[in-house]
Design an enzyme around this catalytic site. Structure first.
Site, PDB file in Angstrom:
ATOM      1  N   ASP A 100      22.905  23.838 -24.662  1.00  0.00           N
ATOM      2  CA  ASP A 100      22.790  24.479 -23.352  1.00  0.00           C
ATOM      3  C   ASP A 100      21.366  24.988 -23.205  1.00  0.00           C
ATOM      4  O   ASP A 100      20.891  25.772 -24.023  1.00  0.00           O
ATOM      5  CB  ASP A 100      23.795  25.650 -23.278  1.00  0.00           C
ATOM      6  CG  ASP A 100      23.647  26.433 -21.982  1.00  0.00           C
ATOM      7  OD1 ASP A 100      23.369  25.795 -20.947  1.00  0.00           O
ATOM      8  OD2 ASP A 100      23.785  27.670 -22.015  1.00  0.00           O
ATOM      9  N   ASP A 112      21.393  20.793 -17.225  1.00  0.00           N
ATOM     10  CA  ASP A 112      20.858  21.567 -18.349  1.00  0.00           C
ATOM     11  C   ASP A 112      21.797  21.673 -19.545  1.00  0.00           C
ATOM     12  O   ASP A 112      21.613  22.526 -20.394  1.00  0.00           O
ATOM     13  CB  ASP A 112      20.415  22.959 -17.882  1.00  0.00           C
ATOM     14  CG  ASP A 112      21.572  23.778 -17.317  1.00  0.00           C
ATOM     15  OD1 ASP A 112      22.679  23.210 -17.177  1.00  0.00           O
ATOM     16  OD2 ASP A 112      21.380  24.957 -17.016  1.00  0.00           O
ATOM     17  N   GLU A 113      22.825  20.843 -19.604  1.00  0.00           N
ATOM     18  CA  GLU A 113      23.615  20.865 -20.835  1.00  0.00           C
ATOM     19  C   GLU A 113      24.249  19.506 -21.140  1.00  0.00           C
ATOM     20  O   GLU A 113      24.494  18.699 -20.251  1.00  0.00           O
ATOM     21  CB  GLU A 113      24.671  21.976 -20.817  1.00  0.00           C
ATOM     22  CG  GLU A 113      25.710  21.859 -19.728  1.00  0.00           C
ATOM     23  CD  GLU A 113      26.753  22.979 -19.824  1.00  0.00           C
ATOM     24  OE1 GLU A 113      26.353  24.160 -19.913  1.00  0.00           O
ATOM     25  OE2 GLU A 113      27.953  22.668 -19.819  1.00  0.00           O
TER      26      GLU A 113
END
Lengths: 367, 403
Positions: B13, B109-110
């Site tokens: 993350d 973003d992960e």
């Protein structure tokens, strides 16, 4: 302007020039037919891509010119009785059309704004029989591409080389090629042009299948077809056409010789279970031991056809879009044809048993 | 190999992703409270991402700009940089792909990584996590948290436990002590509404959910209730699914216009910039659409979609041309448009493939192939230097540009 003309002559002219009248344009004048009266009447349609001029015999009472809306003028003349038609331009471009007991007064447009056809010098033309040209177009036009992403393929190659005329269409999945050679019925200087498919379609409709000659001239990016009492001009496609000779394979793994009409009938019957989505449902050819087995399986049903063929080379299983075969076989008059196969993912080519008057190349479907 | 191998799943993350991306290209922001705001000049705009210096003041995502400024007067606000986050996201995915091809991107973003059996290659899970975190920090100047477990759910839960720059292991035998005491709202996948309904029947902690009566859950949530209970017990059999090629069924983009438009040129320009994004995405996924569709939402919220079949393509040119055609056929420029969208779809992957002349004659000059080369070169430049670096001339004119 004041003229008297038979309905028949008038309508013949209208039907021809209407092929070049624009149907969707923002310029009203382009939806019109230009009528000019001098010794005869000359009608002109011009959608800026294609232009057609056609001469019609008439009794000219007073020379002049006017533009009439093509649809209205055509619809009126078509429904008039078979008799003499009087057309007279009054003040303010108002036009009288009179025939027996009918009298119209319609709005015309002044001819000044009508775009003139491109001028092309009538020199160094190609001469060819109308019937032969019409046939050659019909035998190749179906393989013209409609995919605007490859603009050059939306036209046919028109190659004239020492007395031999070759027309080639390629839509990316197949190729259709026709040649004609005769010192008596064709002459001209060597040229290589790419003519838009739409132009060829219209010219094939206009020319009669008769033993008269048509003259073809080209200058810059324009072409002119001179049919005697009628001429047609068109824009040419710019750019290099594909090297068609390089596409037709010179070697093969399997060859069959088969009766054209019988094979066509097999494909036509097989196509009956392919009700839609022809790309999803190819026709399969199973070639072995002098026998071709043609099958199609769809949700609607199955079909199996067998046809005898003289065979050379390897056995082969291969699938095709049936339409590509049907359209090619339909325009071949030869009783027998040779079909050369490469691999089941490579091109196959239909050729005459002797000579090289035509070649129809078709790419298969990978299943 | 004896028995079944223990799965090893990571969730990476990226911490405060948008603002750390900004900090990586603009180091002056470092050490100061800073945030990305949708429209920094607009006091009623919202905070999209705040850095940890700002979070110390209590600045949170979705907070209004003027609220944030009132609790943190020195807050530096930056507008979002178009293309930067996608580029950084691609870059960190590149780093992850050094460790395994089995990567599932969950959002910009992960991402999940399946590292099952990689211990012999790279070391113990925690060591691998340290390597990944270090590479992301050193090469991209970005921060991340990593959750380590044996399935996707637990790794996601683990990644939330220590931020920023945390590496947390949460194995099935830890569930009882580490997961069950948490409130149900902490559970990945449970929102406000679900929390409320669970609380109403006395389920407060994840532990409550894990031991809850099946029938009760079934009555309230149906099949979903059963899944929730399994998750609460740390059970998640879903695979890390790298969305294999051919899985893509459609790609589309739409945008609500900053003001209603009635001008064809303007609408076409918007469509071109959307088609560009669709094309880029399609080419990256090697996905050719058989249909192009457009969405038009008028100012009265009436929405129409229109579609057209094309020769399968992933070229911006083809997508845009077809979309523009559909727009012209379906819009008279009178009804104001508030939203425009364009997409490609390929409903049928099983369609037999018609071979083309260009497939078997690679030496043929072909405009489509030329266009393909050109667009792929543009993609390459954009992915290296950011999507703002290269634009079609049509999209440059400021007056026509709609953001």
């Amino acid at each position: 302007m004041k003229i008297i003309c038979s309905k028949e002559n008038l309508l013949d002219g209208i039907n021809i020039v209407q092929k070049a009248v624009s149907t969707k344009t923002t310029l009203p004048i382009l939806e019109g037919i230009l009528i000019e009266a001098d010794e005869r009447i000359k009608m002109t349609g011009n959608d800026l891509e294609i232009g057609i001029e056609c001469y019609v015999d008439a009794d000219i009472k007073r020379p002049g010119s006017i533009v009439l809306n093509s649809k209205m003028f055509g619809d009126i003349v078509r429904r008039l009785p078979d008799s003499e038609v009087l057309i007279e331009v009054k003040e303010n471009d108002s036009v009288i059309i009179e025939c027996e007991n009918s009298l119209f007064e319609i709005k015309g447009i002044s001819s000044e704004g009508f775009p003139s056809l491109p001028s092309i010098e009538k020199e160094e033309g190609i001469r060819i029989s109308k019937k032969i040209l019409k046939d050659m177009i019909k035998q190749t036009i179906f393989a013209v591409s409609i995919d605007e992403n490859r603009p050059i393929l939306t036209g046919s190659l028109f190659e004239y080389k020492s007395g031999k005329l070759t027309i080639v269409s390629i839509d990316g999945y197949r190729l259709a090629m026709r040649c004609f050679f005769s010192e008596n019925t064709a002459e001209g200087i060597d040229r290589s042009l790419v003519i838009p498919g739409k132009t060829l379609n219209e010219i094939a409709k206009i020319i009669q299948p008769v033993d008269e000659d048509i003259y073809i001239y080209a200058a810059g990016n324009q072409i002119l077809f001179d049919m005697g009492n009628c001429i047609m001009t068109s824009r040419l496609l710019e750019g290099e056409y594909l090297n068609y000779m390089g596409i037709i394979p010179s070697e093969h793994e399997t060859k069959i010789t088969v009766n054209t009409k019988d094979l066509l009938a097999c494909f036509e019957r097989a196509s009956l279970v392919i009700t839609n989505e022809e790309r999803r449902y190819p026709v399969k050819l199973d070639i072995s031991d002098d026998l071709v087995i043609i099958t199609a399986n769809t949700e609607a049903g199955n079909v199996r056809e067998e046809i005898r063929a003289e065979m050379e080379g390897k056995k082969l299983d291969i699938s095709f879009n049936h339409r590509y075969f049907i359209e090619a076989l339909r325009v071949i008059d030869n009783e027998m044809v040779d079909i050369f196969f490469t691999t089941n993912i490579g091109p196959c080519t239909i050729k005459p048993m002797q000579g090289n008057d035509f070649a129809y190349l078709i790419l298969p479907i990978r299943k | 190999m004896k028995g079944s191998m223990r799965r090893v799943v990571f969730l990476i993350d990226m911490n405060a992703f948008f603002i750390t991306c900004e900090m990586s290209v603009n180091p002056e922001l470092k050490g100061h409270p800073a945030a990305v705001a949708g429209d920094p000049k607009n006091r009623s705009g919202i905070i999209l991402a705040a850095n940890y210096d700002a979070r110390a003041f209590g600045v949170k995502t979705t907070m209004l700009v003027h609220e944030a400024l009132s609790i943190c007067p020195g807050l530096i606000l930056v507008p979002p940089t178009r293309g930067l986050y996608e580029r950084k996201s691609n870059e960190f995915m590149q780093i992850l792909s050094r460790y395994t091809p089995v990567i599932q991107k969950n959002s910009i973003d992960e991402a999940w990584l399946d590292l099952t059996g990689c211990e012999n290659l790279f070391g113990e899970p925690v060591q691998i996590a340290q390597m990944i975190m270090k590479e992301i920090m050193e090469e991209l100047d970005l921060w991340c948290s990593i959750g380590i477990s044996e399935n996707k759910f637990l790794s996601k839960m683990a990644s939330e436990m220590k931020k920023p720059l945390g590496i947390t292991e949460l194995w099935t035998h830890d569930v009882k002590t580490k997961l069950w005491p948490l409130g149900v709202r902490e559970m990945y996948g449970i929102g406000k509404q679900t929390e409320k309904r669970l609380n109403e029947v006395g389920i407060i902690t994840i532990g409550d959910l894990a031991s809850c009566n099946d029938k009760l859950l079934g009555d309230i949530f149906g099949k979903y209730g059963h899944e929730l209970k399994l998750l609460a017990n740390g059970i998640d059999p879903s695979p890390v699914d790298p969305a294999p090629k051919g899985e893509t069924r459609s790609i589309s983009r739409s945008t609500t216009l900053s003001r209603d438009i009635t001008d064809m040129e303007e609408a076409r320009t918007v469509l071109l910039s959307l088609a560009e994004e669709v094309g880029e995405d399609a080419r990256r996924n090697d996905f050719r659409g058989r249909t192009v569709s457009i969405v038009i939402r008028f100012s009265d919220f009436k929405t129409i979609t229109r579609q057209k079949t094309i020769v399968p393509s992933y070229l911006t040119k083809d997508i845009y041309r077809t979309g523009a055609e559909l727009l012209m056929d379906n819009w008279d420029c009178r009804r104001p448009i508030r939203l425009l969208g364009i997409g490609i779809a390929n409903i049928d992957e099983d369609m037999p493939e018609q071979i083309s002349i260009f497939d078997v004659n690679s030496e043929l000059p072909d405009e489509v192939k030329k266009e393909e080369k050109l667009e792929k070169a543009m993609d390459e430049i954009r992915s290296r230097f950011g999507s703002d670096k290269l634009k079609r001339a049509k999209l440059l004119d400021g007056s026509n540009k709609s953001k």
